[in-house]
Design an enzyme around this catalytic site. Structure first.
Site, PDB file in Angstrom:
ATOM      1  N   LYS A 192       0.867  -1.200   0.000  1.00 49.15           N
ATOM      2  CA  LYS A 192       0.000   0.000   0.000  1.00 49.15           C
ATOM      3  C   LYS A 192       0.892   1.234   0.000  1.00 49.15           C
ATOM      4  CE  LYS A 192      -1.915   2.940   2.414  1.00 49.15           C
ATOM      5  NZ  LYS A 192      -1.879   4.359   1.992  1.00 49.15           N
ATOM      6  N   GLU A 266       9.705   0.842  10.842  1.00 50.46           N
ATOM      7  CA  GLU A 266      10.753   1.859  10.650  1.00 50.46           C
ATOM      8  C   GLU A 266      10.058   3.202  10.788  1.00 50.46           C
ATOM      9  OE1 GLU A 266      12.680   4.602   9.486  1.00 50.46           O
ATOM     10  OE2 GLU A 266      12.735   3.861   7.421  1.00 50.46           O
ATOM     11  N   CYS A 300      13.332  10.391   7.274  1.00 49.90           N
ATOM     12  CA  CYS A 300      13.173   9.878   8.643  1.00 49.90           C
ATOM     13  C   CYS A 300      14.463  10.016   9.443  1.00 49.90           C
ATOM     14  CB  CYS A 300      12.713   8.426   8.614  1.00 49.90           C
ATOM     15  SG  CYS A 300      13.746   7.371   7.609  1.00 49.90           S
ATOM     16  N   GLU A 397       9.509  15.370  15.633  1.00 44.03           N
ATOM     17  CA  GLU A 397       9.936  15.220  14.242  1.00 44.03           C
ATOM     18  C   GLU A 397       9.143  16.230  13.408  1.00 44.03           C
ATOM     19  OE1 GLU A 397       8.720  11.587  12.046  1.00 44.03           O
ATOM     20  OE2 GLU A 397      10.785  11.500  11.360  1.00 44.03           O
TER      21      GLU A 397
HETATM   22  P1  NDP Z   1       1.754   8.114   8.209  1.00 40.48           P
HETATM   23  O1  NDP Z   1       2.544   7.369   9.191  1.00 40.48           O
HETATM   24  O2  NDP Z   1       0.344   8.434   8.518  1.00 40.48           O
HETATM   25  O3  NDP Z   1       1.735   7.349   6.797  1.00 40.48           O
HETATM   26  C1  NDP Z   1       2.582   6.316   6.399  1.00 40.48           C
HETATM   27  C2  NDP Z   1       1.784   5.260   5.645  1.00 40.48           C
HETATM   28  O4  NDP Z   1       0.871   4.607   6.529  1.00 40.48           O
HETATM   29  C3  NDP Z   1       0.928   5.799   4.523  1.00 40.48           C
HETATM   30  O5  NDP Z   1       0.868   4.865   3.472  1.00 40.48           O
HETATM   31  C4  NDP Z   1      -0.423   5.936   5.192  1.00 40.48           C
HETATM   32  O6  NDP Z   1      -1.476   6.005   4.289  1.00 40.48           O
HETATM   33  C5  NDP Z   1      -0.465   4.688   6.016  1.00 40.48           C
HETATM   34  N1  NDP Z   1      -1.385   4.688   7.147  1.00 40.48           N
HETATM   35  C6  NDP Z   1      -1.971   5.740   7.774  1.00 40.48           C
HETATM   36  N2  NDP Z   1      -2.719   5.286   8.805  1.00 40.48           N
HETATM   37  C7  NDP Z   1      -2.598   3.948   8.842  1.00 40.48           C
HETATM   38  C8  NDP Z   1      -3.105   2.914   9.706  1.00 40.48           C
HETATM   39  N3  NDP Z   1      -3.890   3.184  10.744  1.00 40.48           N
HETATM   40  N4  NDP Z   1      -2.759   1.639   9.451  1.00 40.48           N
HETATM   41  C9  NDP Z   1      -1.955   1.340   8.424  1.00 40.48           C
HETATM   42  N5  NDP Z   1      -1.449   2.266   7.577  1.00 40.48           N
HETATM   43  C10 NDP Z   1      -1.746   3.558   7.787  1.00 40.48           C
HETATM   44  O7  NDP Z   1       2.484   9.441   7.856  1.00 40.48           O
HETATM   45  P2  NDP Z   1       1.812  10.747   7.245  1.00 40.48           P
HETATM   46  O8  NDP Z   1       1.847  10.607   5.803  1.00 40.48           O
HETATM   47  O9  NDP Z   1       0.473  11.037   7.827  1.00 40.48           O
HETATM   48  O10 NDP Z   1       2.793  11.857   7.783  1.00 40.48           O
HETATM   49  C11 NDP Z   1       2.599  12.408   9.093  1.00 40.48           C
HETATM   50  C12 NDP Z   1       3.911  12.598   9.774  1.00 40.48           C
HETATM   51  O11 NDP Z   1       4.530  11.332   9.939  1.00 40.48           O
HETATM   52  C13 NDP Z   1       4.931  13.400   8.994  1.00 40.48           C
HETATM   53  O12 NDP Z   1       4.806  14.734   9.184  1.00 40.48           O
HETATM   54  C14 NDP Z   1       6.207  12.899   9.562  1.00 40.48           C
HETATM   55  O13 NDP Z   1       6.506  13.562  10.750  1.00 40.48           O
HETATM   56  C15 NDP Z   1       5.916  11.460   9.860  1.00 40.48           C
HETATM   57  N6  NDP Z   1       6.413  10.555   8.810  1.00 40.48           N
HETATM   58  C16 NDP Z   1       7.539   9.881   9.081  1.00 40.48           C
HETATM   59  C17 NDP Z   1       8.063   9.058   8.133  1.00 40.48           C
HETATM   60  C18 NDP Z   1       9.316   8.325   8.404  1.00 40.48           C
HETATM   61  O14 NDP Z   1       9.819   7.649   7.528  1.00 40.48           O
HETATM   62  N7  NDP Z   1       9.844   8.416   9.591  1.00 40.48           N
HETATM   63  C19 NDP Z   1       7.471   8.892   6.817  1.00 40.48           C
HETATM   64  C20 NDP Z   1       6.244   9.620   6.641  1.00 40.48           C
HETATM   65  C21 NDP Z   1       5.770  10.418   7.618  1.00 40.48           C
HETATM   66  P3  NDP Z   1      -1.867   7.448   3.704  1.00 40.48           P
HETATM   67  O15 NDP Z   1      -0.668   8.020   3.109  1.00 40.48           O
HETATM   68  O16 NDP Z   1      -2.835   7.151   2.673  1.00 40.48           O
HETATM   69  O17 NDP Z   1      -2.389   8.225   4.856  1.00 40.48           O
END
Ligand code: NDP
Length: 752
Positions: A192, A266, A300, A397
């Protein structure tokens, strides 16, 4: 907030990358279906499609389907149907498939780079030179490993179906990070992508089909968070791999607790970037460009906290400002652009909101006076000084181009500040004094540390975090192991343990108190973690000798408490002593390794301890099971609080006396007995416990995993199935050592 500076961005003419091929591809598919069972399928759930836009312009790129529960079900079913045949292929055949896919990604690199830039907002220079070549490298490395998996891991099998959820910051790169090791090991995949950035994963689906991968081997379901939640909760998924925010990681840990699914997370970070007074400051400034302004800071492992030695803080900050004044922010398709747009307006608002809060809390903001497009999700690079340790910009973060500057006076203070965070993903240290840099690098609590470099990654090198940055590693041997399970032919159901369950009521005060005291003692025994292997081996040998010396008394105890006959009891005692001698050997030899990951880069993979481990032991066979869990924990430098069943209080006293006789430092190992459920839960909930092993019932496993979700502790559970503790290959060896180890990767650059 801006400031004019004498040096400004060089006045290059724009060099636009052509988006013609991508626009043609998009025009053919204004609306994307789901890639299930080797073909494009319309959604059964008929949820509204998601509009995918270009964050630099706001232009609509495409509509993508939103998979609902029925679609996820169909994708998992397709992956399950395909898995046995995929796993049955020879390693060489899986290698052929992955190499074909790698070659196709390479062939389409230019188109993929443009598509990624349009969808994500990151500069074309980065997609062309980092994202897409990185994806090819991951596919190629894992193709090579596919050919070797059976030889390298002879006692292992694939999990089955891997459910993988990825974020939006490196869309294609993350997709290949997830898909490649899963396929190499014989798993099939349902992936996904993030809703903001699904397009390169959808392009990859076409390449998967063109490469001739069997139908159902790779399935791609687009959608929002609900789609991800449905995927990770699906009972047909055996292994979940997630990259994203700590909050969603925690939700996934809770959703999968007790399900028996393997899980790697991660998650986020707040990585320290330590600059000592003796560092090459110009090199450190270039490092910072890559640490926090690369990919708009949406990384990240971004070095978002600059910890600079007070003596050089002023000149370093001046150099940073001068460098930022020459940065080019703007059109991501222009090859002279350094920094593009944030991924979406929501992310832009989040970053701007956190900066505003940091300023309210006393930070002083600075931004260069450089051109910034008036429309689109652009955010100027930002430096925050006067950041107090409690400021939001030092704790949270931000995931944007924002650097927080803090100062230190001594190396001890630098290490304390570096570790003053709930995260533990990465860090970097800059000093021209090798010994100083290495000493600091060893003290940072993180999965990856770069010395005089930053953001180095490679498919052959483990990457991942500790603490609330998650658990598990991607890359290298550890990354492959995450997609394999030990064949369980030597495991037997532990029938006694099946009946034990953890209470859901509050932990009784007496139990909480006992756990607290034991954990406090373990925390004070921290120097054990710094002992060398030789010292730990000597302690284990003393313990083995103490068991030898008291063999007859231990045999009597086992006969009395378990009803075993003398011969069986004697065998158990002798096996326990033998196991301690074996782990004394491991303490000196399982210390990690080194590789030449890239030209000019030596990488050390250090086997560091997890920390304080709570270990819930099975009832039978009591002595050898307890020793088999205690010995690897101690061999790798962990401290342990062990829980023995209520029937084994006398044996636990015997063992505690043996630990004292062997002169193990106080607090290194403490045995508790009593109601196992509340004790286990108190350990799983305790903030100073870093990991919990639970070798009792499935119900215990579920409760421990759920309780450990709050602070994302590592868990290792048997779910009512115990290895044959008396047989060396099952009750001993690599799996125990791996569970007792937090791999730390140290990158050390040198002249190539
Ligand atoms: P998320 O953690 O929400 O998203 C990561 C992935 O998980 C996306 O594919 C998302 O789908 C999916 N997802 C969301 N909710 C669920 C759930 N309950 N169960 C399973 N999968 C889920 O990150 P965001 O995109 O909302 O970003 C928010 C913040 O997270 C950022 O500002 C940043 O601080 C942090 N972040 C950190 C990352 C890292 O690598 N450390 C990477 C991305 C974000 P969808 O995109 O469709 O919501």
């Amino acid at each position: 907030m801006t400031d004019t500076h004498s040096e400004t961005a060089p006045d290059y003419a724009p060099v636009h990358e052509s988006a013609e091929a991508v626009r043609r591809w998009l025009a053919e598919r204004p609306s994307f279906a789901l890639f299930i069972d080797g073909r494009w399928q319309a959604s059964h759930d008929a949820l509204p499609a998601i509009a995918s836009t270009n964050p630099a312009t706001g232009d609509l790129l495409a509509h993508i389907a939103q998979a609902g529960p029925q679609d996820v079900d169909a994708a998992v079913a397709a992956a399950r149907r395909a898995q046995p045949a995929w796993a049955a292929l020879s390693g060489a055949d899986r290698a052929r498939h992955l190499h074909r896919l790698a070659r196709l990604v390479h062939k389409h690199a230019r188109t993929l780079a443009v598509l990624e830039t349009l969808d994500n907002g990151k500069p074309i220079r980065e997609t062309r030179h980092i994202d897409i070549p990185g994806a090819v490298r991951h596919l190629t490395y894992h193709a090579n490993q596919a050919a070797l998996v059976a030889q390298t891991f002879p006692d292992h099998a694939p999990h089955g179906v891997a459910g993988q959820v990825i974020p939006w910051n490196f869309p294609l790169l993350m997709a290949s990070w997830k898909i490649a090791p899963a396929l190499a090991c014989g798993n099939t995949v349902v992936l996904k992508p993030a809703e903001y950035t699904s397009l390169t994963a959808l392009y990859l689906a076409d390449l998967v089909a063109e490469a001739g991968l069997p139908a159902g081997t790779v399935n791609i379901v687009t959608g929002a968070g609900d789609t991800g939640a449905a995927l990770v909760a699906h009972p047909g998924v055996d292994k979940v791999a997630f990259t994203g925010s700590t909050e969603v990681g925690r939700a996934i840990r809770r959703a999968t607790a007790g399900s028996g699914k393997a899980l790697t997370l991660e998650l986020g970070g707040k990585s320290p970037f330590i600059v000592c007074a003796d560092a090459d400051l110009d090199a450190a400034v270039e490092g910072l460009m890559s640490a926090i302004w690369f990919n708009q800071g949406e990384v990240c492992c971004a070095g978002s906290r600059l910890l600079v030695e007070e003596a050089v803080a002023e000149p370093l900050v001046a150099k940073i400002k001068a460098r930022l004044a020459r940065l080019r922010l703007g059109d991501p398709l222009d090859r002279t652009t350094d920094m593009g747009a944030l991924v979406d307006r929501v992310q832009h608002e989040r970053v701007a909101g956190l900066v505003a809060r940091a300023v309210e809390e006393g930070a002083a903001p600075w931004q260069p006076d450089i051109d910034c497009p008036a429309t689109g999700c652009f955010h100027r690079p930002t430096v925050l000084t006067d950041v107090a340790p409690a400021n939001v910009a030092a704790r949270e973060e931000i995931f944007g181009p924002v650097l927080s500057v803090l100062t230190f006076r001594t190396d001890a203070e630098a290490a304390d500040m570096a570790n003053n965070t709930r995260y533990g993903l990465a860090g970097s240290v800059w000093s021209e004094t090798g010994g100083r840099a290495l000493a600091l690098a060893r003290r940072i609590k993180a999965g990856v540390v770069w010395v005089n470099c930053t953001n180095k990654l490679d498919a052959g090198v483990p990457f991942g975090g500790v603490r609330q940055s998650g658990f598990g590693r991607e890359g290298g041997r550890e990354g492959l192991l995450a997609y394999l399970k030990r064949r369980d032919r030597q495991q037997t159901p532990d029938t006694d343990a099946e009946t034990a369950t953890l209470d859901t009521d509050a932990v009784p005060a007496g139990v909480a108190d006992a756990v607290h005291k034991a954990v406090e003692a373990a925390a004070k025994a921290a120097p054990w973690a710094q002992c060398d292997g030789r010292t730990r081996a000597a302690a284990l040998v003393r313990l083995a000798q103490a068991v030898d010396d008291r063999r007859d008394a231990l045999v009597d105890r086992l006969v009395e408490t378990t009803g075993a006959d003398r011969a069986a009891a004697r065998h158990e005692v002798e096996t326990s002593a033998a196991r301690l001698y074996a782990y004394a050997g491991h303490a000196e030899s399982h210390e990690g390794g080194a590789s030449l990951a890239q030209p000019g880069q030596t990488v050390l993979t250090l086997a560091e301890p997890v920390g304080v481990l709570g270990i819930v032991c099975p009832d039978r066979p009591p002595l050898v099971a307890l020793v088999s869990l205690l010995a690897p924990a101690l061999a790798m430098g962990n401290r342990a609080v062990l829980v023995a069943g209520p029937g084994h209080a006398a044996l636990a006293d015997d063992l505690q006396a043996l630990l004292a006789a062997a002169q193990l430092p106080q607090g290194v190992a403490t045995l508790l007995t009593g109601a196992r459920g509340p004790l286990a839960r108190a350990l799983a909930e305790h903030g100073q416990v870093d990991g919990v092993w639970c070798f009792t019932s499935a119900a215990d496993a579920a409760a421990v995993e759920a309780a450990a979700a709050d602070d994302l502790k590592r868990t290792w559970v048997s779910r009512g199935r115990s290895p044959d503790w008396l047989s060396p290959p099952a009750g001993d060896g690599a799996a125990f050592l791996d569970a007792a180890t937090a791999t730390k990767t140290l990158w050390l650059p040198h002249d190539a």
